[in-house]
Design an enzyme around this catalytic site. Structure first.
Site, PDB file in Angstrom:
ATOM      1  N   GLY A  96       0.823  -1.207   0.000  1.00  0.00           N
ATOM      2  CA  GLY A  96       0.000   0.000   0.000  1.00  0.00           C
ATOM      3  C   GLY A  96       0.856   1.255   0.000  1.00  0.00           C
ATOM      4  O   GLY A  96       0.525   2.249  -0.645  1.00  0.00           O
ATOM      5  N   SER A 167      -3.651   9.339   8.421  1.00  0.00           N
ATOM      6  CA  SER A 167      -2.981   8.309   7.621  1.00  0.00           C
ATOM      7  C   SER A 167      -1.693   8.866   7.056  1.00  0.00           C
ATOM      8  O   SER A 167      -1.697   9.840   6.288  1.00  0.00           O
ATOM      9  CB  SER A 167      -3.889   7.851   6.472  1.00  0.00           C
ATOM     10  OG  SER A 167      -3.112   7.206   5.484  1.00  0.00           O
ATOM     11  N   GLN A 169       0.123   7.426   4.916  1.00  0.00           N
ATOM     12  CA  GLN A 169       0.211   7.168   3.478  1.00  0.00           C
ATOM     13  C   GLN A 169      -0.498   8.275   2.708  1.00  0.00           C
ATOM     14  O   GLN A 169       0.015   8.764   1.706  1.00  0.00           O
ATOM     15  CB  GLN A 169      -0.381   5.798   3.149  1.00  0.00           C
ATOM     16  CG  GLN A 169       0.483   4.663   3.688  1.00  0.00           C
ATOM     17  CD  GLN A 169      -0.064   3.285   3.351  1.00  0.00           C
ATOM     18  OE1 GLN A 169      -1.132   3.146   2.788  1.00  0.00           O
ATOM     19  NE2 GLN A 169       0.702   2.270   3.708  1.00  0.00           N
ATOM     20  N   ASP A 315      -0.010  -0.710  13.318  1.00  0.00           N
ATOM     21  CA  ASP A 315       0.463  -1.998  12.777  1.00  0.00           C
ATOM     22  C   ASP A 315       0.769  -3.013  13.874  1.00  0.00           C
ATOM     23  O   ASP A 315       0.966  -4.200  13.596  1.00  0.00           O
ATOM     24  CB  ASP A 315       1.713  -1.779  11.917  1.00  0.00           C
ATOM     25  CG  ASP A 315       1.386  -1.007  10.648  1.00  0.00           C
ATOM     26  OD1 ASP A 315       0.216  -1.023  10.221  1.00  0.00           O
ATOM     27  OD2 ASP A 315       2.301  -0.377  10.081  1.00  0.00           O
ATOM     28  N   LYS A 342      -6.418  -2.960   5.990  1.00  0.00           N
ATOM     29  CA  LYS A 342      -4.987  -3.272   5.852  1.00  0.00           C
ATOM     30  C   LYS A 342      -4.818  -4.459   4.898  1.00  0.00           C
ATOM     31  O   LYS A 342      -5.716  -4.751   4.127  1.00  0.00           O
ATOM     32  CB  LYS A 342      -4.379  -3.558   7.228  1.00  0.00           C
ATOM     33  CG  LYS A 342      -4.431  -2.364   8.168  1.00  0.00           C
ATOM     34  CD  LYS A 342      -3.555  -1.238   7.674  1.00  0.00           C
ATOM     35  CE  LYS A 342      -3.671  -0.013   8.574  1.00  0.00           C
ATOM     36  NZ  LYS A 342      -2.954   1.140   8.027  1.00  0.00           N
TER      37      LYS A 342
HETATM   38  C1  S3P Z   1       2.455   3.379   6.626  1.00  0.00           C
HETATM   39  C2  S3P Z   1       1.362   3.955   7.221  1.00  0.00           C
HETATM   40  C3  S3P Z   1       0.298   3.186   7.869  1.00  0.00           C
HETATM   41  C4  S3P Z   1       0.757   1.777   8.192  1.00  0.00           C
HETATM   42  C5  S3P Z   1       1.475   1.133   7.046  1.00  0.00           C
HETATM   43  C6  S3P Z   1       2.690   1.940   6.654  1.00  0.00           C
HETATM   44  C7  S3P Z   1       3.447   4.241   5.950  1.00  0.00           C
HETATM   45  O1  S3P Z   1      -0.803   3.092   6.997  1.00  0.00           O
HETATM   46  O2  S3P Z   1      -0.348   0.988   8.583  1.00  0.00           O
HETATM   47  O3  S3P Z   1       1.890  -0.172   7.385  1.00  0.00           O
HETATM   48  O4  S3P Z   1       4.562   3.786   5.649  1.00  0.00           O
HETATM   49  O5  S3P Z   1       3.121   5.416   5.720  1.00  0.00           O
HETATM   50  P1  S3P Z   1      -1.932   4.223   6.910  1.00  0.00           P
HETATM   51  O6  S3P Z   1      -1.343   5.450   6.405  1.00  0.00           O
HETATM   52  O7  S3P Z   1      -2.953   3.656   5.937  1.00  0.00           O
HETATM   53  O8  S3P Z   1      -2.501   4.344   8.293  1.00  0.00           O
END
Ligand code: S3P
Length: 429
Positions: A96, A167, A169, A315, A342
C-alpha cells in the site's frame, strides 16, 4: 503456493540480543526521495522485505539507477527526473505504501502511468488518495476506488486539505505531490500520524513546515544524501511481546527506531506494567533510535487503547492482542476501524484465528476486546490471509501454546521481515 509452517513451542527463555532489520516505512521513502534528488544518494541498512523491493523496482522502471554495494547498502543515482518505461505499468505487489506514495509522485509528472497491485492490494481503498490528488488537479482513474490506478500526468496546484483520516500514506502522497505543485500544499490530520516523510523531506532540503497536525510544503528540489535507516519498531514489536510473555526472557533489541509517532507499543507496554527499558538513544539521518531491553513480566495488566494512541501503533495491534491475552483484565481497543483496510481485514481475521488457539477475544466495529490471562492450548491450524503481520503475531502466540500450531502462508512474513524466524532462533540458542 502456500506452504504450511510448523511452529515449535519455546521451552527455554529468550536470551541474548538481536538487531532488528530496517524500518519498512523509512526504506520506502528513502528510495522515493533519493529518486527525486539529482545526484547520488546512499541508503544504509535498507529493508530486505519484498514491499520495499516493490518500491525499488517501480523507481528502477522509472529510470533510476540503483545498485547494492553490499547486502544492505543501496546506491541510488538519479538525474532528478523520472522517465516512463515502455508500457507505463508499474507493479506495486502487496504494498500500500508503494502504491499510495508513488501515486502522489506520478500525478504531477509529464507522462501517464498505471499502478497495479496483487489481489490483497487491489481490494484496498484508494479513494482516500484520489480525492486530494484530484483537488490538486490530478486525474486518476480507478476501478470503483481500487487499483489499478491510471494516472494522467497533470500540472498540480497546492491545496489546504483537512483529512478526515490520520494516515501517513495519505499525508505522504499529498506532500510528495506538493513538492511538485505550484503554491503551498497543506495537510492537516485529526491525530499526527508517522512523520517520516516530513523528516526526510526536511533532511533533504525541501521547503517544509510542520506544526503539530498541520504540515505545509512548497515546490522543492531535493538534495541527495546519505540516509541511515533505523530498525523497524513494528518488527521489534513481535520480539517485545515475545520477551514479555515467554517465561524467564531477558534480551536486548538493538538499533530500533523510536520516532515518537511510532512508539505507541512502548507506551502501551508501560501502561500494562511490562518491563521494557530504552537504552542509549541517539539521532541519525533525522530519526531517533535506541536499544530496548525487554524482560518477562508476570503481572501484566489490561489497558484501554483508543483515540490518539491508534496511529502510533496501528500496525502493532495484532500482536498487542496476543500480549493482552496474558494480562489480567479486559483490554479494549477502539477507534481502529481502519484495521479493516490493511493487508487483510485485521479485526475480523485476527479475532477468528486467535480464538482458535484459546484467546478470549471479541470483535467490535472499530477494534476488539480481549479478556486476559488465557491459557493458549494451540494444536490448531491458522490462516494468514496474505497478511505478514498476522503471520508473525500468530507465531508469537505459538511460542506460549501448550501444543504446536500450524500457520498456513507463513511465507507472507517476507513482505516486511524475511529474517523473522532466524532472529527468533538466535534468541533461543
Ligand atoms: C504506513 C502507514 C500506515 C501503516 C502502514 C505503513 C506508511 O498506513 O499501517 O503499514 O509507511 O506510511 P496508513 O497510512 O494507511 O494508516
Amino acid at each position: 503456493m502456500s506452504v504450511p509452517k510448523k511452529v515449535a513451542r519455546v521451552f527455554e527463555p529468550l536470551k541474548g540480543s538481536v538487531t532488528i532489520p530496517a524500518d519498512k516505512s523509512i526504506s520506502h521513502r528513502a528510495v522515493m526521495l533519493a529518486s527525486l534528488a539529482k545526484g547520488k544518494s546512499v541508503i544504509k541498512n535498507f529493508s530486505s522485505g519484498t514491499d520495499c523491493q516493490s518500491t525499488l523496482n517501480v523507481f528502477k522502471a522509472l529510470g533510476i539507477e540503483a545498485k547494492f554495494t553490499d547486502a544492505k547498502t543501496l546506491k541510488i543515482i538519479s538525474s532528478g527526473k523520472l522517465i516512463p518505461n515502455t508500457d507505463n505499468i508499474y507493479p506495486c505487489g502487496n504494498s500500500g505504501t508503494t502504491m499510495r506514495l508513488t501515486a502522489g509522485i506520478l500525478a504531477g509528472q509529464k507522462f501517464d502511468s498505471v499502478l497495479i497491485g496483487d489481489e490483497s492490494l487491489s481490494k484496498r481503498p484508494m479513494g482516500r488518495i484520489i480525492k486530494p490528488l484530484s483537488l490538486m488537479g490530478g486525474l486518476i482513474d480507478s476501478v470503483e476506488g481500487h487499483a489499478p490506478l491510471t494516472i494522467r500526468g497533470k500540472s498540480l496546484a497546492g491545496i489546504d486539505y483537512i483529512s478526515p483520516l490520520s494516515s501517513a500514506q495519505v499525508k505522504s502522497c499529498v506532500l510528495l505531490a506538493g513538492i511538485n505543485a505550484s503554491g503551498v500544499t497543506t495537510f492537516e490530520e485529526p491525530v499526527l500520524s508517522r512523520d517520516h516523510t516530513e523528516r526526510m523531506l526536511k533532511y533533504m532540503g525541501a521547503d517544509i513546515k510542520a506544526e503539530g497536525r498541520r504540515v505545509s510544503v512548497k515546490k522543492s528540489g531535493l538534495i541527495p544524501k546519505e540516509i541511515e535507516i533505523p530498525g523497524d519498531i513494528s518488527s521489534a514489536a513481535f520480539f517485545i511481546v515475545a520477551g514479555l510473555i515467554v517465561k524467564g526472557s531477558d534480551f536486548v533489541i538493538k538499533n530500533v527506531g523510536i520516532n515518537p509517532t511510532r512508539t505507541g507499543i512502548i507506551d502501551i507496554v508501560k501502561r500494562m506494567g511490562g518491563n521494557v527499558e530504552i537504552l542509549d538513544s541517539r539521532i541519525l539521518s533525522g530519526e531517533e533510535r535506541a536499544d530496548l531491553r525487554v524482560r518477562y513480566t508476570e503481572n501484566l495488566k489490561s489497558c484501554t487503547i483508543s483515540g490518539a494512541d491508534i496511529p502510533k501503533l496501528i500496525d502493532e495491534l495484532p500482536v498487542i492482542a496476543v500480549l493482552a491475552s496474558q494480562a489480567e483484565g479486559e483490554t479494549f481497543v477502539s477507534d481502529a476501524a481502519d484495521l479493516r483496510n490493511k493487508e487483510s481485514d485485521r479485526i475480523f481475521c485476527l479475532v477468528k484465528e486467535l480464538r482458535k488457539v484459546g484467546i478470549d477475544i471479541d470483535e467490535t466495529p472499530d477494534g476488539f476486546i480481549v479478556r486476559g490471562k488465557n491459557i493458549l492450548r494451540g494444536g490448531v491450524e491458522l490462516e494468514t490471509y496474505h497478511d505478514h503481520r498476522l503471520a508473525m503475531s500468530f507465531y508469537v502466540a505459538g511460542l506460549i501454546c501448550k501444543e504446536e500450531i500450524l500457520i498456513n502462508g507463513f511465507e507472507w512474513t517476507n513482505i516486511s521481515f524475511p529474517e523473522f524466524e532466524k532472529l527468533f532462533a538466535e534468541l533461543s540458542l
